[in-house]
Design an enzyme around this catalytic site. Structure first.
Site, mmCIF file in Angstrom:
data_model
loop_
_atom_site.group_PDB
_atom_site.id
_atom_site.type_symbol
_atom_site.label_atom_id
_atom_site.label_comp_id
_atom_site.label_asym_id
_atom_site.label_seq_id
_atom_site.Cartn_x
_atom_site.Cartn_y
_atom_site.Cartn_z
ATOM 1 N N SER A 68 30.034 9.523 -3.397
ATOM 2 C CA SER A 68 29.766 10.381 -2.251
ATOM 3 C C SER A 68 29.266 9.572 -1.071
ATOM 4 C CB SER A 68 28.713 11.416 -2.623
ATOM 5 O OG SER A 68 27.479 10.736 -2.810
ATOM 6 N N LYS A 69 29.503 10.158 0.098
ATOM 7 C CA LYS A 69 29.087 9.547 1.357
ATOM 8 C C LYS A 69 27.603 9.233 1.371
ATOM 9 C CE LYS A 69 32.053 11.642 4.721
ATOM 10 N NZ LYS A 69 32.195 12.802 5.506
ATOM 11 N N ARG A 70 26.844 10.096 0.693
ATOM 12 C CA ARG A 70 25.397 9.932 0.757
ATOM 13 C C ARG A 70 24.962 8.608 0.144
ATOM 14 N NH1 ARG A 70 21.807 13.027 -1.901
ATOM 15 N NH2 ARG A 70 23.455 14.012 -3.075
ATOM 16 N N ASN A 124 27.256 5.911 -0.728
ATOM 17 C CA ASN A 124 28.093 4.762 -0.392
ATOM 18 C C ASN A 124 28.975 5.107 0.795
ATOM 19 O OD1 ASN A 124 27.903 2.485 -2.370
ATOM 20 N ND2 ASN A 124 28.192 4.173 -3.804
#
Ligand code: GLU
Length: 502
Positions: A251-253, A255
């Protein structure tokens, strides 16, 4: 003939997971003398953007993953954007309608939503109950004339168990009784994913569908459509998920997930290719370094794991550092130049470069020797300008206390700087090489009976203003005689002024 494809939807930036899927499709095709195709799945007009398509294609090019057929390249199955293939879908939809395998559904969004809520409340699996499946011709006509809009649903045959052998997952079975009559098109001229993908894969003669595990649930729908048309069902290989280190879905959070962000951060495409290849695939031994060409020979679907692949950023950094170390100096220099320009340290003038602050021209050899200072030290190209700021700035800013080696008295450090100064002065500008500097300095340190650190530590700080940097011999030789001598003088003054007679 092996033909694989990547079929990204341009509804977001090129995702690292899609890039891995592209790589595996490409490698499988290359390994088997096949063809790798890029097809842009842009049927979702509202969410698809040209900007995202450009980002995907640029990302593929950056990685060195060349497509044999696709946008820009063309090929025997052109066009390669679904939005340009619209006319090819309608006749197939008509065929299904003629066989009564699709039917118009007049249920509104609200009605469907209500149905779903009721099912959830009564603890049944939410699914379409088939309200419009058996409407008579006159009922349909009535719906139509009342102005109700419709979608097209595919009639799922009941009481069948479908089975496929996936190259990675092994045998997979699907009970058709668990499937809804799903919507395959908004209308005869507006197909949706599961339908369009089957037609495209057939028309593009795709032999192997290699894609992410999240598409496993689409297999039965696609097989049933293949059957309805009498198409040969392609082979399937569903790749494991990419996971964050805590085993949650990437997830963006946690990586960066957009591929080109890694380029901005100073990762090399070679490192990403190598890293992504090992996200799911293993060579069967403990070898870790593979170039794209090597992977083209080694890759096999049999060696792709079923279980999720952990995205380990430190590992990527390690690969990147390995590729930076292993690169020829001219090549590494050309990779670093954009970062130095971006930082405002150098400017391009025709074919050559010069230092922004004083306009001094830098020869290719000079640029290379600057970059060589950090080749063994950096993990990412983006570190280059920050680490080399002392080469490009006129005046260094650092605390005089940094010049003190261990707890040496200030007087001794001053003496150390004096020795450094006189040693450097004795070497002519032409012979100002790291080796000559080292010989001369060590000789003088010895004859003065001093410790190396008392001279070399303050010298290094005087030249760089940093607590950690390459050896003072290498730095001095890159800075040149005039600038290194000036910097030693500045350091002496600093010492006088700041620690001086306190
Ligand atoms: N457009 C789909 C995606 O981006 C492609 C799925 C497939 O490969 O069939 O996930």
């Amino acid at each position: 003939m092996i033909r694989t494809r990547i079929a990204p939807s341009p509804t977001g930036y090129f995702h690292i997971g899609t890039a891995r899927t592209a790589l595996f499709n490409y490698l499988f095709a290359k390994k088997n003398n096949g063809v790798f195709i890029v097809r842009i799945e842009d049927t979702d007009i509202e969410r698809s953007k040209k900007e995202f398509e450009d980002d995907i294609l640029e990302g593929l090019k950056w990685l060195g993953i060349q497509w044999d057929e696709g946008p820009g390249t063309g090929g025997e199955c052109a066009p390669y954007r679904q939005s340009e293939r619209m006319s090819s879908y309608t006749p197939f939809l008509r065929q299904l309608a003629d066989k009564d395998l699709v039917y118009p559904c007049y249920c509104s969004k609200e009605e469907l939503e209500q149905e779903r809520e009721m099912q959830v409340l009564s603890k049944q699996p939410p699914r379409y109950s088939g309200t419009c499946a058996d409407l008579s011709a006159s009922q349909r006509a009535a719906m139509k004339s009342s102005g109700k809009s419709s979608t097209l649903r595919f009639r799922i045959p009941r009481n069948r168990v479908l089975s496929v052998v996936d190259h990675i997952r092994g045998e997979l079975t699907f009970d058709t009784n668990t499937l809804d009559d799903f919507i395959i098109a908004k209308d005869f001229d507006a197909p949706l994913y599961n339908f369009a993908v089957v037609i495209d894969d057939y028309q593009m003669k795709i032999s192997h569908i290699i894609r992410g595990e999240e598409h496993i649930s689409n297999i039965p729908k696609q097989i049933l459509l293949d059957e309805a048309f009498g198409f040969t069902v392609p082979e399937f290989a569903h790749l494991p998920l990419i996971l964050n280190p805590d085993r949650t879905k990437l997830s963006k959070r946690q990586n960066k997930v957009s591929l080109l962000e890694y380029r901005t951060e100073g990762y090399l495409p070679q490192a990403l290719v190598n890293f992504m290849a090992l996200l799911g695939w293993n060579p069967g031994n403990d070898r870790e370094l593979f170039t794209l060409e090597e992977l083209e020979k080694e890759f096999s679907l049999e060696r792709v794991n079923k279980s999720g692949a952990i995205f380990d950023l430190q590992k990527l950094e390690w690969f990147n550092a390995m590729y930076i170390r292993g690169m020829s100096l001219p090549e590494l220099t050309s990779w670093c130049i954009p970062y130095l320009i971006e930082e405002g340290y150098i400017v391009r003038e025709g074919e050559s470069y010069s230092v922004s602050t004083d306009g001094r021209r830098l020869s290719q050899t000079e640029l290379e020797s600057i970059v060589r200072l950090e080749q063994e030290r950096i993990h990412r190209l983006r570190e280059i300008p920050h680490r080399l700021s002392y080469v490009f700035t006129q005046e260094l800013e650092y605390d005089a206390a940094l010049l003190i080696w261990k707890k040496t008295p200030v007087e001794e450090i001053k003496q150390g700087l004096l020795i450094a100064y006189s040693s450097l002065q004795k070497i002519s500008a032409d012979e100002y090489s790291p080796e000559n500097l080292e010989d001369q300095l060590k000789k003088e340190i010895q004859s003065a009976g001093m410790k190396n650190g008392v001279v070399l530590w303050p010298l290094r700080v005087a030249l760089t203003g940093l607590a950690a940097s390459p050896s003072p011999f290498e730095v001095a030789s890159v800075l040149g005689k005039k600038r290194s001598v000036e910097r030693i003088k500045d350091a002496e003054k600093k010492l006088q002024f700041e620690t001086g007679e306190k």
